[in-house]
Design a protein around this motif. Sequence first.
Motif, PDB file in Angstrom:
ATOM      1  N   LEU A   1       0.837  -1.197   0.000  1.00 23.57           N
ATOM      2  CA  LEU A   1       0.000   0.000   0.000  1.00 23.57           C
ATOM      3  C   LEU A   1       0.870   1.244   0.000  1.00 23.57           C
ATOM      4  CD1 LEU A   1      -2.748  -0.920   2.607  1.00 23.57           C
ATOM      5  CD2 LEU A   1      -2.994  -0.740   0.124  1.00 23.57           C
ATOM      6  N   SER A   2       0.415   2.267  -0.691  1.00 26.95           N
ATOM      7  CA  SER A   2       1.117   3.551  -0.680  1.00 26.95           C
ATOM      8  C   SER A   2       1.003   4.149   0.720  1.00 26.95           C
ATOM      9  CB  SER A   2       0.514   4.491  -1.724  1.00 26.95           C
ATOM     10  OG  SER A   2      -0.844   4.750  -1.421  1.00 26.95           O
ATOM     11  N   PRO A   3       1.890   5.075   1.063  1.00 24.04           N
ATOM     12  CA  PRO A   3       1.834   5.690   2.395  1.00 24.04           C
ATOM     13  C   PRO A   3       0.485   6.331   2.726  1.00 24.04           C
ATOM     14  CG  PRO A   3       3.926   6.194   1.354  1.00 24.04           C
ATOM     15  CD  PRO A   3       3.068   5.510   0.311  1.00 24.04           C
TER      16      PRO A   3
ATOM     17  N   GLU B   1      10.242  -8.021 -12.746  1.00 28.52           N
ATOM     18  CA  GLU B   1      10.186  -6.926 -11.770  1.00 28.52           C
ATOM     19  C   GLU B   1       9.545  -7.463 -10.490  1.00 28.52           C
ATOM     20  OE1 GLU B   1       9.403  -3.373 -15.015  1.00 28.52           O
ATOM     21  OE2 GLU B   1       7.673  -4.412 -14.162  1.00 28.52           O
ATOM     22  N   PHE B   2      10.237  -7.270  -9.349  1.00 24.38           N
ATOM     23  CA  PHE B   2       9.789  -7.899  -8.111  1.00 24.38           C
ATOM     24  C   PHE B   2      10.001  -6.997  -6.896  1.00 24.38           C
ATOM     25  CE2 PHE B   2      11.667 -10.944 -11.069  1.00 24.38           C
ATOM     26  CZ  PHE B   2      10.598 -11.789 -11.299  1.00 24.38           C
ATOM     27  N   SER B   3       9.379  -7.363  -5.794  1.00 22.50           N
ATOM     28  CA  SER B   3       9.591  -6.768  -4.461  1.00 22.50           C
ATOM     29  C   SER B   3       9.489  -5.244  -4.433  1.00 22.50           C
ATOM     30  CB  SER B   3      10.950  -7.195  -3.897  1.00 22.50           C
ATOM     31  OG  SER B   3      11.018  -8.580  -3.750  1.00 22.50           O
ATOM     32  N   PRO B   4       8.373  -4.670  -4.838  1.00 19.60           N
ATOM     33  CA  PRO B   4       8.256  -3.209  -4.810  1.00 19.60           C
ATOM     34  C   PRO B   4       8.148  -2.669  -3.386  1.00 19.60           C
ATOM     35  CG  PRO B   4       6.143  -4.182  -5.336  1.00 19.60           C
ATOM     36  CD  PRO B   4       7.142  -5.315  -5.289  1.00 19.60           C
ATOM     37  N   SER B   5       8.595  -1.443  -3.202  1.00 18.24           N
ATOM     38  CA  SER B   5       8.500  -0.765  -1.911  1.00 18.24           C
ATOM     39  C   SER B   5       8.343   0.738  -2.164  1.00 18.24           C
ATOM     40  CB  SER B   5       9.770  -1.042  -1.095  1.00 18.24           C
ATOM     41  OG  SER B   5       9.681  -0.449   0.176  1.00 18.24           O
ATOM     42  N   TRP B   6       7.417   1.361  -1.474  1.00 18.08           N
ATOM     43  CA  TRP B   6       7.126   2.784  -1.664  1.00 18.08           C
ATOM     44  C   TRP B   6       8.131   3.670  -0.928  1.00 18.08           C
ATOM     45  CZ3 TRP B   6       3.159   4.789  -4.603  1.00 18.08           C
ATOM     46  CH2 TRP B   6       2.176   3.891  -5.021  1.00 18.08           C
ATOM     47  N   ALA B   7       8.442   4.799  -1.515  1.00 16.93           N
ATOM     48  CA  ALA B   7       9.172   5.849  -0.804  1.00 16.93           C
ATOM     49  C   ALA B   7       8.209   6.443   0.219  1.00 16.93           C
ATOM     50  CB  ALA B   7       9.637   6.932  -1.779  1.00 16.93           C
ATOM     51  N   PRO B   8       8.719   6.929   1.341  1.00 14.67           N
ATOM     52  CA  PRO B   8       7.831   7.491   2.372  1.00 14.67           C
ATOM     53  C   PRO B   8       6.924   8.620   1.867  1.00 14.67           C
ATOM     54  CG  PRO B   8      10.025   7.173   3.273  1.00 14.67           C
ATOM     55  CD  PRO B   8      10.110   6.899   1.790  1.00 14.67           C
TER      56      PRO B   8
ATOM     57  N   VAL C   1      10.748   1.698  -5.284  1.00 11.68           N
ATOM     58  CA  VAL C   1      11.993   1.001  -5.543  1.00 11.68           C
ATOM     59  C   VAL C   1      11.644  -0.486  -5.679  1.00 11.68           C
ATOM     60  CG1 VAL C   1      12.604   0.699  -3.105  1.00 11.68           C
ATOM     61  CG2 VAL C   1      14.398   0.735  -4.827  1.00 11.68           C
ATOM     62  N   TYR C   2      12.349  -1.188  -6.566  1.00 13.60           N
ATOM     63  CA  TYR C   2      12.084  -2.606  -6.773  1.00 13.60           C
ATOM     64  C   TYR C   2      13.329  -3.275  -7.334  1.00 13.60           C
ATOM     65  CZ  TYR C   2      11.342  -1.310 -11.688  1.00 13.60           C
ATOM     66  OH  TYR C   2      11.496  -0.836 -12.971  1.00 13.60           O
ATOM     67  N   VAL C   3      13.271  -4.579  -7.481  1.00 13.24           N
ATOM     68  CA  VAL C   3      14.407  -5.313  -8.035  1.00 13.24           C
ATOM     69  C   VAL C   3      13.988  -5.964  -9.339  1.00 13.24           C
ATOM     70  CG1 VAL C   3      15.405  -5.722  -5.761  1.00 13.24           C
ATOM     71  CG2 VAL C   3      13.908  -7.450  -6.752  1.00 13.24           C
ATOM     72  N   THR C   4      14.990  -6.189 -10.200  1.00 14.59           N
ATOM     73  CA  THR C   4      14.732  -6.881 -11.461  1.00 14.59           C
ATOM     74  C   THR C   4      15.528  -8.175 -11.487  1.00 14.59           C
ATOM     75  OG1 THR C   4      16.573  -5.864 -12.676  1.00 14.59           O
ATOM     76  CG2 THR C   4      14.454  -4.688 -12.673  1.00 14.59           C
ATOM     77  N   TRP C   5      15.142  -9.051 -12.394  1.00 20.87           N
ATOM     78  CA  TRP C   5      15.920 -10.260 -12.624  1.00 20.87           C
ATOM     79  C   TRP C   5      15.776 -10.691 -14.074  1.00 20.87           C
ATOM     80  CZ3 TRP C   5      19.934 -12.399 -10.701  1.00 20.87           C
ATOM     81  CH2 TRP C   5      20.337 -13.635 -11.201  1.00 20.87           C
ATOM     82  N   HIS C   6      16.916 -11.037 -14.679  1.00 19.45           N
ATOM     83  CA  HIS C   6      16.968 -11.611 -16.022  1.00 19.45           C
ATOM     84  C   HIS C   6      17.973 -12.745 -15.943  1.00 19.45           C
ATOM     85  CE1 HIS C   6      17.913 -12.050 -20.260  1.00 19.45           C
ATOM     86  NE2 HIS C   6      16.784 -11.409 -20.527  1.00 19.45           N
ATOM     87  N   ASP C   7      17.591 -13.947 -16.389  1.00 20.02           N
ATOM     88  CA  ASP C   7      18.445 -15.122 -16.214  1.00 20.02           C
ATOM     89  C   ASP C   7      19.842 -14.955 -16.789  1.00 20.02           C
ATOM     90  OD1 ASP C   7      16.665 -16.594 -14.714  1.00 20.02           O
ATOM     91  OD2 ASP C   7      15.803 -17.626 -16.441  1.00 20.02           O
TER      92      ASP C   7
ATOM     93  N   TYR D   1      12.891   1.615   1.816  1.00 18.59           N
ATOM     94  CA  TYR D   1      13.400   2.950   2.109  1.00 18.59           C
ATOM     95  C   TYR D   1      13.552   3.107   3.615  1.00 18.59           C
ATOM     96  CZ  TYR D   1      12.661   5.005  -2.525  1.00 18.59           C
ATOM     97  OH  TYR D   1      12.738   5.330  -3.851  1.00 18.59           O
ATOM     98  N   SER D   2      14.498   3.937   4.028  1.00 19.72           N
ATOM     99  CA  SER D   2      14.576   4.340   5.435  1.00 19.72           C
ATOM    100  C   SER D   2      13.366   5.237   5.704  1.00 19.72           C
ATOM    101  CB  SER D   2      15.885   5.079   5.713  1.00 19.72           C
ATOM    102  OG  SER D   2      15.980   6.250   4.911  1.00 19.72           O
ATOM    103  N   ALA D   3      13.039   5.437   6.964  1.00 22.00           N
ATOM    104  CA  ALA D   3      11.851   6.228   7.334  1.00 22.00           C
ATOM    105  C   ALA D   3      11.891   7.644   6.770  1.00 22.00           C
ATOM    106  CB  ALA D   3      11.706   6.266   8.853  1.00 22.00           C
ATOM    107  N   ASP D   4      13.089   8.229   6.670  1.00 25.93           N
ATOM    108  CA  ASP D   4      13.188   9.588   6.137  1.00 25.93           C
ATOM    109  C   ASP D   4      13.364   9.623   4.614  1.00 25.93           C
ATOM    110  OD1 ASP D   4      15.812   8.793   5.795  1.00 25.93           O
ATOM    111  OD2 ASP D   4      16.665  10.322   7.117  1.00 25.93           O
ATOM    112  N   GLY D   5      13.444   8.446   3.966  1.00 20.04           N
ATOM    113  CA  GLY D   5      13.524   8.361   2.516  1.00 20.04           C
ATOM    114  C   GLY D   5      14.894   8.664   1.922  1.00 20.04           C
ATOM    115  N   THR D   6      15.916   8.826   2.762  1.00 19.77           N
ATOM    116  CA  THR D   6      17.239   9.180   2.246  1.00 19.77           C
ATOM    117  C   THR D   6      18.091   7.967   1.877  1.00 19.77           C
ATOM    118  OG1 THR D   6      18.187   9.264   4.473  1.00 19.77           O
ATOM    119  CG2 THR D   6      17.298  11.330   3.548  1.00 19.77           C
TER     120      THR D   6
END
Length: 161
Positions: A43-45, A89-96, A102-108, A140-145
């Motif tokens: 979920l978004s913040p 494209e995997f493991s998405p995470s929202w910036a605060p 931010v997410y990760v990619t994979w190609h064999d 992301y860290s709590a402050d987004g830095t």
Amino acid sequence: MTGRRSPIPFTAEVEQQLAELVRTEHRLDDSVLTVRQIRDPRLSPDNRRVVFSALDRLWIADLPDGRAGGNSAPRRIVPRRLTSSDVGEFSPSWAPDGQSIVYVTWHDSLGGELVRVRALAGSTPERISTTRAFYDKPVYSADGTRIVVERGTRQTRINWR
């Protein structure tokens, strides 16, 4: 008998008939697809949007505001591709601040990357990592830095399956 093994010279002429290769063409209507499994929904913040992985791609959707009352039908959620990339494209995470993901990619054959993208469908991803590797679970860290992420070798990914 000595119990020792030794090759026995042997040859044989064999004529084996093979049937013609059978090929059938199956047309699939892939214009509409019901996805039955999504992964890593986040979920978004502000709790108004969700990002998730399905079919090895990232999707984003606006969520209903929950204010519909009475006999109103629930609003349909329509996910949209977040990027147009052709890698997993995997493991998405929202910036605060909810402005980026931010997410990760994979190609064999290429390996993986850590990537950031604006939280708008069709955005162009920006590679953050400097080394191709197996990345997982960025946050992301709590402050987004800062962004914290697991990193391993390509072999880690192969063994992880």
